[in-house]
Design an enzyme around this catalytic site. Structure first.
Site, PDB file in Angstrom:
ATOM      1  N   HIS A 166      -1.110  16.616  -5.337  1.00  0.00           N
ATOM      2  CA  HIS A 166      -1.352  16.958  -6.744  1.00  0.00           C
ATOM      3  C   HIS A 166      -0.361  18.028  -7.169  1.00  0.00           C
ATOM      4  N   LYS A 199      -3.802  20.611   9.756  1.00  0.00           N
ATOM      5  CA  LYS A 199      -4.852  20.297   8.781  1.00  0.00           C
ATOM      6  C   LYS A 199      -5.992  19.499   9.427  1.00  0.00           C
ATOM      7  N   LEU A 236      -4.919  35.412   6.413  1.00  0.00           N
ATOM      8  CA  LEU A 236      -5.609  34.473   7.307  1.00  0.00           C
ATOM      9  C   LEU A 236      -5.256  34.713   8.771  1.00  0.00           C
ATOM     10  N   GLU A 258      -2.317  14.241   4.062  1.00  0.00           N
ATOM     11  CA  GLU A 258      -1.296  14.253   5.120  1.00  0.00           C
ATOM     12  C   GLU A 258      -1.957  13.986   6.488  1.00  0.00           C
ATOM     13  N   SER A 285      -6.317  17.561   3.626  1.00  0.00           N
ATOM     14  CA  SER A 285      -5.144  16.915   3.017  1.00  0.00           C
ATOM     15  C   SER A 285      -5.001  15.458   3.419  1.00  0.00           C
ATOM     16  N   TYR A 302       2.268  20.325  10.267  1.00  0.00           N
ATOM     17  CA  TYR A 302       1.335  20.661   9.176  1.00  0.00           C
ATOM     18  C   TYR A 302       0.131  19.719   9.200  1.00  0.00           C
ATOM     19  N   GLY A 306      -5.380  32.053  -1.178  1.00  0.00           N
ATOM     20  CA  GLY A 306      -4.283  31.257  -1.745  1.00  0.00           C
ATOM     21  C   GLY A 306      -4.276  31.307  -3.259  1.00  0.00           C
ATOM     22  N   ALA A 353      -5.552  28.890   1.085  1.00  0.00           N
ATOM     23  CA  ALA A 353      -4.350  29.466   1.705  1.00  0.00           C
ATOM     24  C   ALA A 353      -3.900  28.612   2.885  1.00  0.00           C
ATOM     25  N   GLY A 374      -1.070  30.703  -5.211  1.00  0.00           N
ATOM     26  CA  GLY A 374      -0.453  29.377  -5.138  1.00  0.00           C
ATOM     27  C   GLY A 374      -0.802  28.511  -6.339  1.00  0.00           C
ATOM     28  N   GLN A 375      -0.290  27.289  -6.329  1.00  0.00           N
ATOM     29  CA  GLN A 375      -0.540  26.362  -7.452  1.00  0.00           C
ATOM     30  C   GLN A 375      -2.037  26.164  -7.693  1.00  0.00           C
TER      31      GLN A 375
HETATM   32  P1  NAP Z   1       0.781  26.656  -2.329  1.00  0.00           P
HETATM   33  O1  NAP Z   1       1.172  26.672  -3.765  1.00  0.00           O
HETATM   34  O2  NAP Z   1       1.833  26.582  -1.272  1.00  0.00           O
HETATM   35  O3  NAP Z   1      -0.097  27.990  -2.074  1.00  0.00           O
HETATM   36  C1  NAP Z   1      -0.405  28.431  -0.769  1.00  0.00           C
HETATM   37  C2  NAP Z   1      -1.119  29.758  -0.863  1.00  0.00           C
HETATM   38  O4  NAP Z   1      -1.470  30.191   0.472  1.00  0.00           O
HETATM   39  C3  NAP Z   1      -0.276  30.900  -1.470  1.00  0.00           C
HETATM   40  O5  NAP Z   1      -1.120  31.670  -2.299  1.00  0.00           O
HETATM   41  C4  NAP Z   1       0.125  31.713  -0.240  1.00  0.00           C
HETATM   42  O6  NAP Z   1       0.356  33.075  -0.517  1.00  0.00           O
HETATM   43  C5  NAP Z   1      -1.136  31.571   0.593  1.00  0.00           C
HETATM   44  N1  NAP Z   1      -0.947  31.898   2.017  1.00  0.00           N
HETATM   45  C6  NAP Z   1      -0.074  31.332   2.879  1.00  0.00           C
HETATM   46  N2  NAP Z   1      -0.219  31.872   4.106  1.00  0.00           N
HETATM   47  C7  NAP Z   1      -1.211  32.801   4.010  1.00  0.00           C
HETATM   48  C8  NAP Z   1      -1.821  33.683   4.921  1.00  0.00           C
HETATM   49  N3  NAP Z   1      -1.429  33.758   6.211  1.00  0.00           N
HETATM   50  N4  NAP Z   1      -2.832  34.476   4.493  1.00  0.00           N
HETATM   51  C9  NAP Z   1      -3.219  34.445   3.196  1.00  0.00           C
HETATM   52  N5  NAP Z   1      -2.664  33.640   2.267  1.00  0.00           N
HETATM   53  C10 NAP Z   1      -1.677  32.810   2.676  1.00  0.00           C
HETATM   54  O7  NAP Z   1      -0.255  25.466  -2.027  1.00  0.00           O
HETATM   55  P2  NAP Z   1      -1.109  24.564  -3.047  1.00  0.00           P
HETATM   56  O8  NAP Z   1      -0.300  23.401  -3.444  1.00  0.00           O
HETATM   57  O9  NAP Z   1      -1.729  25.435  -4.063  1.00  0.00           O
HETATM   58  O10 NAP Z   1      -2.234  24.006  -2.056  1.00  0.00           O
HETATM   59  C11 NAP Z   1      -3.437  24.711  -1.829  1.00  0.00           C
HETATM   60  C12 NAP Z   1      -4.045  24.240  -0.525  1.00  0.00           C
HETATM   61  O11 NAP Z   1      -4.329  22.848  -0.599  1.00  0.00           O
HETATM   62  C13 NAP Z   1      -3.166  24.414   0.709  1.00  0.00           C
HETATM   63  O12 NAP Z   1      -4.019  24.689   1.800  1.00  0.00           O
HETATM   64  C14 NAP Z   1      -2.532  23.060   0.891  1.00  0.00           C
HETATM   65  O13 NAP Z   1      -2.158  22.860   2.233  1.00  0.00           O
HETATM   66  C15 NAP Z   1      -3.678  22.160   0.460  1.00  0.00           C
HETATM   67  N6  NAP Z   1      -3.322  20.861  -0.093  1.00  0.00           N
HETATM   68  C16 NAP Z   1      -2.430  20.787  -1.113  1.00  0.00           C
HETATM   69  C17 NAP Z   1      -2.147  19.558  -1.672  1.00  0.00           C
HETATM   70  C18 NAP Z   1      -1.172  19.424  -2.816  1.00  0.00           C
HETATM   71  O14 NAP Z   1      -0.707  18.306  -3.063  1.00  0.00           O
HETATM   72  N7  NAP Z   1      -0.881  20.492  -3.539  1.00  0.00           N
HETATM   73  C19 NAP Z   1      -2.786  18.396  -1.179  1.00  0.00           C
HETATM   74  C20 NAP Z   1      -3.703  18.527  -0.161  1.00  0.00           C
HETATM   75  C21 NAP Z   1      -3.984  19.766   0.374  1.00  0.00           C
HETATM   76  P3  NAP Z   1       1.826  33.621  -0.941  1.00  0.00           P
HETATM   77  O15 NAP Z   1       1.900  33.419  -2.430  1.00  0.00           O
HETATM   78  O16 NAP Z   1       1.740  35.045  -0.533  1.00  0.00           O
HETATM   79  O17 NAP Z   1       2.842  32.823  -0.195  1.00  0.00           O
HETATM   80  N1  GDD Z   2      10.105  18.109  -0.531  1.00  0.00           N
HETATM   81  C1  GDD Z   2      10.957  17.070  -0.601  1.00  0.00           C
HETATM   82  N2  GDD Z   2      12.255  17.312  -0.920  1.00  0.00           N
HETATM   83  N3  GDD Z   2      10.492  15.828  -0.359  1.00  0.00           N
HETATM   84  C2  GDD Z   2      11.357  14.801  -0.452  1.00  0.00           C
HETATM   85  C3  GDD Z   2      12.700  14.972  -0.797  1.00  0.00           C
HETATM   86  C4  GDD Z   2      13.184  16.302  -1.029  1.00  0.00           C
HETATM   87  O1  GDD Z   2      14.351  16.531  -1.315  1.00  0.00           O
HETATM   88  N4  GDD Z   2      13.292  13.753  -0.828  1.00  0.00           N
HETATM   89  C5  GDD Z   2      12.351  12.859  -0.527  1.00  0.00           C
HETATM   90  N5  GDD Z   2      11.171  13.487  -0.287  1.00  0.00           N
HETATM   91  C6  GDD Z   2       9.927  12.835   0.133  1.00  0.00           C
HETATM   92  C7  GDD Z   2       9.337  13.416   1.426  1.00  0.00           C
HETATM   93  O2  GDD Z   2      10.038  12.898   2.566  1.00  0.00           O
HETATM   94  C8  GDD Z   2       7.904  12.936   1.312  1.00  0.00           C
HETATM   95  O3  GDD Z   2       7.804  11.624   1.787  1.00  0.00           O
HETATM   96  C9  GDD Z   2       7.646  12.925  -0.201  1.00  0.00           C
HETATM   97  O4  GDD Z   2       8.939  13.065  -0.842  1.00  0.00           O
HETATM   98  C10 GDD Z   2       6.732  14.033  -0.704  1.00  0.00           C
HETATM   99  O5  GDD Z   2       7.200  15.276  -0.198  1.00  0.00           O
HETATM  100  P1  GDD Z   2       6.573  16.663  -0.704  1.00  0.00           P
HETATM  101  O6  GDD Z   2       6.599  16.734  -2.175  1.00  0.00           O
HETATM  102  O7  GDD Z   2       7.242  17.748   0.070  1.00  0.00           O
HETATM  103  O8  GDD Z   2       5.027  16.539  -0.329  1.00  0.00           O
HETATM  104  P2  GDD Z   2       4.278  16.050   0.997  1.00  0.00           P
HETATM  105  O9  GDD Z   2       3.654  14.725   0.681  1.00  0.00           O
HETATM  106  O10 GDD Z   2       5.133  16.148   2.196  1.00  0.00           O
HETATM  107  O11 GDD Z   2       3.140  17.167   1.141  1.00  0.00           O
HETATM  108  C11 GDD Z   2       2.381  17.584   0.012  1.00  0.00           C
HETATM  109  O12 GDD Z   2       1.235  16.788  -0.120  1.00  0.00           O
HETATM  110  C12 GDD Z   2       0.300  16.908   0.955  1.00  0.00           C
HETATM  111  C13 GDD Z   2      -0.855  15.951   0.645  1.00  0.00           C
HETATM  112  O13 GDD Z   2      -0.510  14.651   1.035  1.00  0.00           O
HETATM  113  C14 GDD Z   2       2.047  19.068   0.196  1.00  0.00           C
HETATM  114  O14 GDD Z   2       1.477  19.563  -0.988  1.00  0.00           O
HETATM  115  C15 GDD Z   2       1.040  19.280   1.305  1.00  0.00           C
HETATM  116  O15 GDD Z   2       0.605  20.645   1.339  1.00  0.00           O
HETATM  117  C16 GDD Z   2      -0.162  18.348   1.038  1.00  0.00           C
HETATM  118  O16 GDD Z   2      -1.130  18.500   2.040  1.00  0.00           O
END
Ligand code: NAP
Ligand code: GDD
Length: 320
Positions: A178, A152, A58, A126, A124, A148, A9, A80, A12-13
């Site tokens: 984050h 997780k 993956l 979530e 997560s 999702y 990953g 990822a 990704g971010q």
């Molecule tokens: P992101 O920006 O969506 O990045 C996801 C990464 O996974 C990308 O590099 C994507 O590659 C790669 N990927 C997806 N499917 C794959 C596969 N089949 N094989 C190999 N690589 C694959 O996510 P992020 O926000 O950086 O989050 C990183 C991790 O933390 C994720 O597992 C997410 O679920 C978890 N997480 C995130 C948050 C949050 O708030 N950001 C919170 C809790 C947990 P491509 O660029 O090719 O699409």
């Molecule tokens: N994406 C999105 N778009 N969300 C919206 C919108 C919209 O237009 N309007 C309201 N929301 C609300 C969603 O319903 C949700 O309650 C909240 O905003 C946050 O949505 P997201 O930013 O899509 O994040 P998430 O909380 O569903 O999931 C993220 O955080 C998880 C950790 O708690 C992702 O980064 C997951 O990968 C991560 O695990």
């Protein structure tokens, strides 16, 4: 010899911030990238010449075994996933394959190639879904509310299981939301800050959103990758909640983001049913006491600082 780390990953971010951190700590860093018809390296282009990019997916265990055999990392960070909650209702099977079974493939590849490798799983908040208690900590029961979240929970428990079954140094970070200027445009924070910048620069007049009442514990991604690294530096693997301890609604996010550009959110935000989810996670707020005490981790950037940083970055990009 420098320590070696593999990040899945990396495009990704979080992958981009973790790669920066590990390079600054003197690691040789490899990133797993999947084959694509066009390159997707925007977030890592500034450090690409210092990284080893290796091809794999993956979905494909053989590719993971080969990468581990060739690169021989001491640490593997599994970031990822199919990470967008809303997409997981449209692609529930793919989400399960990548976000759940992908973890087993990687853990099993580690077991086969080198069980001494230290492993980090991106769990997560979530997973807490319909929350059993407030705030949520490492003892709070899981009740996921999306394909999702279910995937997780599987990834989390298979990590615990491989730790207990094979004595792997496998840890999970239960990270709350984050964000950053590198956040994907589909997630609500970036959707709002990017929308604010488009409206401010005259490209749009409206921003379509779903549920404004949902509350999240939003932190800064750059702060959170430090906790991932700290978990793998401990002698004993374990699971940690990483969060700010504060919660804010999507409505508050709009207020702060529009105000940062001198706009009123009520003049531009339109509720659109297309963004309402089949099941919602209403409230997340984490208790990171364990991470603070045992990892020495603390969050440096608060909600207001984060939102203002993201608005400023999006405005600067459009103004340029
Ligand atoms: P992101 O920006 O969506 O990045 C996801 C990464 O996974 C990308 O590099 C994507 O590659 C790669 N990927 C997806 N499917 C794959 C596969 N089949 N094989 C190999 N690589 C694959 O996510 P992020 O926000 O950086 O989050 C990183 C991790 O933390 C994720 O597992 C997410 O679920 C978890 N997480 C995130 C948050 C949050 O708030 N950001 C919170 C809790 C947990 P491509 O660029 O090719 O699409
Ligand atoms: N994406 C999105 N778009 N969300 C919206 C919108 C919209 O237009 N309007 C309201 N929301 C609300 C969603 O319903 C949700 O309650 C909240 O905003 C946050 O949505 P997201 O930013 O899509 O994040 P998430 O909380 O569903 O999931 C993220 O955080 C998880 C950790 O708690 C992702 O980064 C997951 O990968 C991560 O695990």
């Amino acid at each position: 010899m420098a320590k070696r780390a593999l990040i899945t990953g990396i495009t990704g971010q979080d992958g981009s911030y973790l790669a920066e951190l590990l390079l600054s700590e003197g690691y040789d860093v490899a990133g797993l990238v999947r084959r694509s018809s066009t390159e997707n390296f925007e977030r890592i282009s500034h450090i690409q010449d210092r990284l080893t990019l290796v091809s794999g997916d993956l979905m494909d265990e053989v590719s993971l075994i080969n990468v581990l055999r060739d690169f021989r990392p001491a640490e593997v960070y599994n970031l990822a996933a199919q990470s967008f909650v809303q997409a997981s209702w449209r692609q529930p099977v793919l989400t399960g394959e990548a976000t759940a079974l992908g973890v087993t493939r990687l853990l099993d590849a580690i077991r086969i190639v080198d069980p001494e490798i230290r492993f980090y799983q991106a769990s997560s908040s979530e997973m807490f879904g319909r929350v059993h208690s407030v705030p949520q900590n490492e003892h709070t029961a899981f009740y996921p509310r999306s394909p999702y979240g279910v995937a997780k929970v599987y990834g989390h428990w298979i990590t615990v299981n491989y730790r207990e079954s094979y004595n792997l140094h496998a840890s999970s970070g239960i990270l709350f939301n984050h964000e950053s200027p590198r956040r994907g445009l589909e997630f609500v924070t970036r959707k709002v800050t990017n929308g604010v910048a488009r409206i401010k620069t005259g490209l749009d007049t409206q921003l379509h959103l779903g549920n404004l009442e949902a509350q999240r514990d939003w932190g800064y991604a750059k702060d959170y990758v430090r906790a991932m690294w700290a978990m793998l530096q401990r002698d004993v693997p374990d699971d940690f909640v990483v969060a700010t301890g504060e919660t804010h609604s999507v409505r508050e996010l709009c207020e702060v983001a529009f105000a940062a550009a001198g706009l009123r959110w009520q003049d531009h935000v339109v509720i659109d049913q297309a963004f309402i989810r089949p099941a919602e996670v209403d409230l997340l707020v984490g208790d990171a006491t364990k991470a603070q005490h045992q990892l020495g981790w603390k969050c440096e950037t608060d909600f207001y600082g984060l939102v203002e940083m993201m608005v400023a970055a999006d405005l600067a990009a459009y103004e340029k």
